[in-house]
Design an enzyme around this catalytic site. Structure first.
Site, mmCIF file in Angstrom:
data_model
loop_
_atom_site.group_PDB
_atom_site.id
_atom_site.type_symbol
_atom_site.label_atom_id
_atom_site.label_comp_id
_atom_site.label_asym_id
_atom_site.label_seq_id
_atom_site.Cartn_x
_atom_site.Cartn_y
_atom_site.Cartn_z
ATOM 1 N N LYS A 221 0.815 -1.212 0.000
ATOM 2 C CA LYS A 221 0.000 0.000 0.000
ATOM 3 C C LYS A 221 0.851 1.265 0.000
ATOM 4 C CE LYS A 221 -4.371 -1.826 1.641
ATOM 5 N NZ LYS A 221 -5.399 -1.846 2.704
ATOM 6 N N ARG A 255 -3.623 -10.071 5.234
ATOM 7 C CA ARG A 255 -4.188 -10.099 3.875
ATOM 8 C C ARG A 255 -3.121 -9.563 2.928
ATOM 9 N NH1 ARG A 255 -6.847 -6.613 0.332
ATOM 10 N NH2 ARG A 255 -8.494 -7.600 -0.939
#
Length: 273
Positions: A221, A255
């Site tokens: 991210k 995740r």
């Protein structure tokens, strides 16, 4: 701490890994990469062989400013893939990343076993009652607004307190409706600045007060690649470092796009527990 997937009790006392399989053309890292049966099956087999306990399917991109698609298009993208994977991997545990109750209902009917909702039921009032009726584990994430406008909603007077209050309210509502297995996702990258994301990670232990399994999604991210002045494609090392910190602070599920590295982090940290 356990969750029930298709009658199988998953023990989260040892953290587990959720492998990401995006079926969207515009996801920030792997958009458009898995758009035919051969590539989908190959990637799924890879994720499972590397140690993923769950595979998370997403057919609606939730990256900032993502293109909005209809419910019909989301269904057309995801249901055939669920059916394909169940046929080829009968024991697979599929999570479906959706905020729409109809997609949740159809996905569970097709063979998925978990719903992963970026909005914690706030974008579809029917979601919590639907999940309760389906009796499946439910990941609820913190987000303000929608993927299209969330990055303009980063003003908090006390971010940690507000995020925890959000969860207490959503959990209470879900419990009242009969949702049994709830997993909390702090929502890294959603309606938070880079600095706020690091504040969230630095205070991750505070989520233990929820007494729920904690899912952390940091994989590749922007808080990583912006801090390192690189790209999502070059953010694996940074992802592994932050995943390790998250595990030390109480994460139960990682995740990730890269399962092998996440599993290795868990395995090595187990030597210090």
């Amino acid at each position: 701490m356990t969750i029930n997937c298709k009658g199988q009790l998953i023990d989260l006392s040892v953290p587990k890994v959720m492998g990401i399989l995006n079926l969207t053309p515009d996801s920030f890292y792997d958009g458009g990469r898995y758009n035919n049966d051969k590539d989908i099956l190959s990637q799924t087999e890879k994720l499972l062989n590397e140690g993923a306990t769950f595979i998370d399917l997403g057919a609606y991109s939730s990256r900032p400013n993502a293109t909005h698609i209809s419910e019909t298009e989301e269904l057309q993208r995801i249901i055939p893939v669920i059916e394909l994977l169940i046929r080829n991997f009968p024991k697979i545990l599929l999570s479906v990343d959706t905020f729409r109750s109809q997609i949740a209902h159809e996905s569970i009917a097709a063979g998925a076993c978990m719903i992963n909702d970026i909005s914690a039921g706030k974008l579809d009032e029917a979601m919590l009652p639907t999940v309760a009726s389906l009796k499946v584990p439910y990941v609820m994430m913190h987000m303000r607004g929608t993927p299209q406008n969330m990055q303009g909603q980063t003003q908090y007077s006390n971010m940690m307190n507000e995020v925890l209050f959000y969860f207490s309210e959503r959990i209470s509502k879900a419990r009242a409706l009969g949702v049994i297995d709830i997993i909390a996702d702090p929502g890294f990258g959603f309606s938070k600045t880079v600095a706020q994301n690091f504040e969230l990670l630095n205070n991750l232990e505070r989520f233990k007060t929820l007494e729920l399994p904690l899912l952390v999604g940091l994989s590749r991210k922007s808080l990583i690649y912006k801090t390192l002045n690189t790209t999502a494609q070059n953010a694996l090392n940074g992802t592994t470092i932050l995943n390790t910190i998250a595990l030390q602070k109480g994460a139960h599920i990682l995740r990730v796009h890269d399962v092998k590295e996440a599993v290795e982090s868990i395995t090595l940290l187990q030597q210090f527990s």
